[in-house]
Design a protein around this motif. Structure first.
Motif, PDB file in Angstrom:
ATOM      1  N   HIS A  74       0.817  -1.382   0.223  1.00 39.22           N
ATOM      2  CA  HIS A  74       0.033   0.015  -0.013  1.00 39.22           C
ATOM      3  C   HIS A  74       0.869   1.102   0.157  1.00 39.22           C
ATOM      4  O   HIS A  74       1.380   1.485   1.077  1.00 39.22           O
ATOM      5  CB  HIS A  74      -1.021  -0.215   1.480  1.00 39.22           C
ATOM      6  N   SER A  96      -8.776   1.811   8.894  1.00 42.03           N
ATOM      7  CA  SER A  96      -9.589   3.016   9.014  1.00 42.03           C
ATOM      8  C   SER A  96      -9.832   3.188  10.545  1.00 42.03           C
ATOM      9  O   SER A  96      -9.627   2.162  11.514  1.00 42.03           O
ATOM     10  CB  SER A  96     -10.670   2.865   8.307  1.00 42.03           C
ATOM     11  N   LEU A 151      -8.286  -2.530   4.631  1.00 39.00           N
ATOM     12  CA  LEU A 151      -8.649  -1.059   4.460  1.00 39.00           C
ATOM     13  C   LEU A 151      -9.511  -0.948   5.724  1.00 39.00           C
ATOM     14  O   LEU A 151      -9.538   0.119   6.563  1.00 39.00           O
ATOM     15  CB  LEU A 151      -9.607  -0.610   3.251  1.00 39.00           C
TER      16      LEU A 151
END
Ligand code: SF4
Length: 357
Positions: free
Chosen positions: A240, A357, A353
């Motif tokens: 990422h 978060s 993801l």
């Protein structure tokens, strides 16, 4: 029936590639058949990095056929300790004795005589004969099967009798017999470093224009094996990458594999589990981050197990912050960081993801 594939350009391109890219290994740059033989036997079931120290210690203690033949078996096995598959060491020892008895201590220089040594099969005999004396026998190991099957788009299973015969014929055809030794080393090294099982470097491949598998988009389908793989483990490493806190990079998965057409982060797949330090040494990693010197890395989700039908993925995610873009990223889609979820991404990346978060 195989058509003639005699194209010595392939051999020349492989040899040129080899001269620029080969690893410096202690058993290279020698034409001593004894040293070549010992290295080939060690490498039958051992990875190059692990085998190197053993090779150096073994050949320091037993520098030639006679010293090995004169040693006690216990001592030979001691020097082999940790390498496993001890029959290899016993066969080496027995073969060294037979070289002393039958060939007066001189390594035989005839292919059939080499093949008659205990523990030496066709592959090893071809390696010794061609590396030491340039004998025109092709080596056909797993790397060579892979390169040839992709280059010529051959679907004949490599583990069938017909396949073995076909690949052997093809290996003879592509070999420049006057340069058999360096050709054999080149094609094996090319398979080991460049045309790898996963992430072959097709975009930087000197043979890309000739490669049938690349042209037809079927690289991952070769080589074909007869035995059905019931369930396999795969090792994914996702990156990422965040550029200037503003962009990240995605690419779209190709055909004939899981998640066809979905988007994902840059991915390196390996045959075995690997930590970040090992990964950094691989060619795909160096290509991906080519030109980027300053990597701020955080491992965010490690060894995530994800079970699919017929395969289990073990995945590491690394978040990497960069402030310069290298050319290894030029083929990827540059996406604003807040827009990843606009793309169709696999469940596994969703999980990552969510965790972030
Ligand atoms: S183009 Fe790709 S698959 Fe074909 S030989 Fe080169 S690295 Fe291998």
């Amino acid at each position: 029936m195989l058509q003639s594939n005699k194209d010595l350009n392939i051999s020349k391109q492989l040899i040129d590639w080899y001269k620029d890219n080969k690893r410096e290994l202690p058993w290279r740059n020698t034409n001593d058949p004894y040293l070549i033989w010992v290295s080939e036997i060690i490498l039958q079931q051992t990875r190059v990095n692990q085998g190197m120290d053993y090779f150096l210690r073994f050949t320091e203690r037993f520098p030639d056929v006679k010293s090995l033949a004169n040693a006690q078996e216990e001592e030979v096995l001691k020097y082999w300790q940790g390498l496993g598959y001890y029959s290899r060491a016993r066969n080496l020892h027995a073969a060294a004795k037979s070289i002393v008895d039958k060939f007066n201590g001189f390594f035989p220089q005839n292919y059939q005589d080499i093949l008659s040594l205990k523990g030496v099969g066709e592959y090893t005999a071809a390696a010794i004969g061609s590396f030491a004396w340039n004998m025109p026998y092709p080596v056909v190991d797993g790397n060579v099967f892979r390169v040839l099957s992709r280059l010529f788009g051959i679907s004949e299973p490599i583990d069938s009798g017909k396949g073995k015969k076909l690949f052997n014929e093809l290996a003879v055809q592509v070999m420049d017999s006057e340069k058999a030794g360096i050709h054999n080393q080149a094609i094996m090294e090319f398979g080991a470093l460049h045309c790898t099982p996963f992430n072959p470097q097709c975009l930087f491949c000197p043979l890309v224009d000739k490669c049938m598998a690349y042209t037809t988009g079927k690289v991952t389908q070769y080589p074909v094996k007869q035995q059905k793989i019931k369930n396999r483990n795969r090792y994914f490493h996702y990156f990422h990458i965040v550029y200037n806190n503003a962009y990240t990079y995605l690419h779209r998965r190709g055909k004939k594999d899981i998640w066809q057409g979905l988007f994902e982060f840059p991915l390196i797949e390996t045959e075995t589990p690997m930590d970040f330090l090992e990964l950094k040494e691989t060619k795909p990693f160096q290509t991906l981050f080519n030109g980027i010197t300053d990597l701020a890395v955080s491992a965010t989700l490690m060894n995530k197990k994800h079970v699919l039908s017929h395969q289990t993925l073990y995945t590491n995610f690394y978040k990497i912050e960069i402030d310069t873009e290298g050319n290894g990223l030029s083929g990827y889609l540059k996406v604003p960081v807040g827009e990843i979820e606009k793309y169709a991404i696999p469940r596994l990346i969703h999980i990552y993801l969510e965790k972030m978060s």
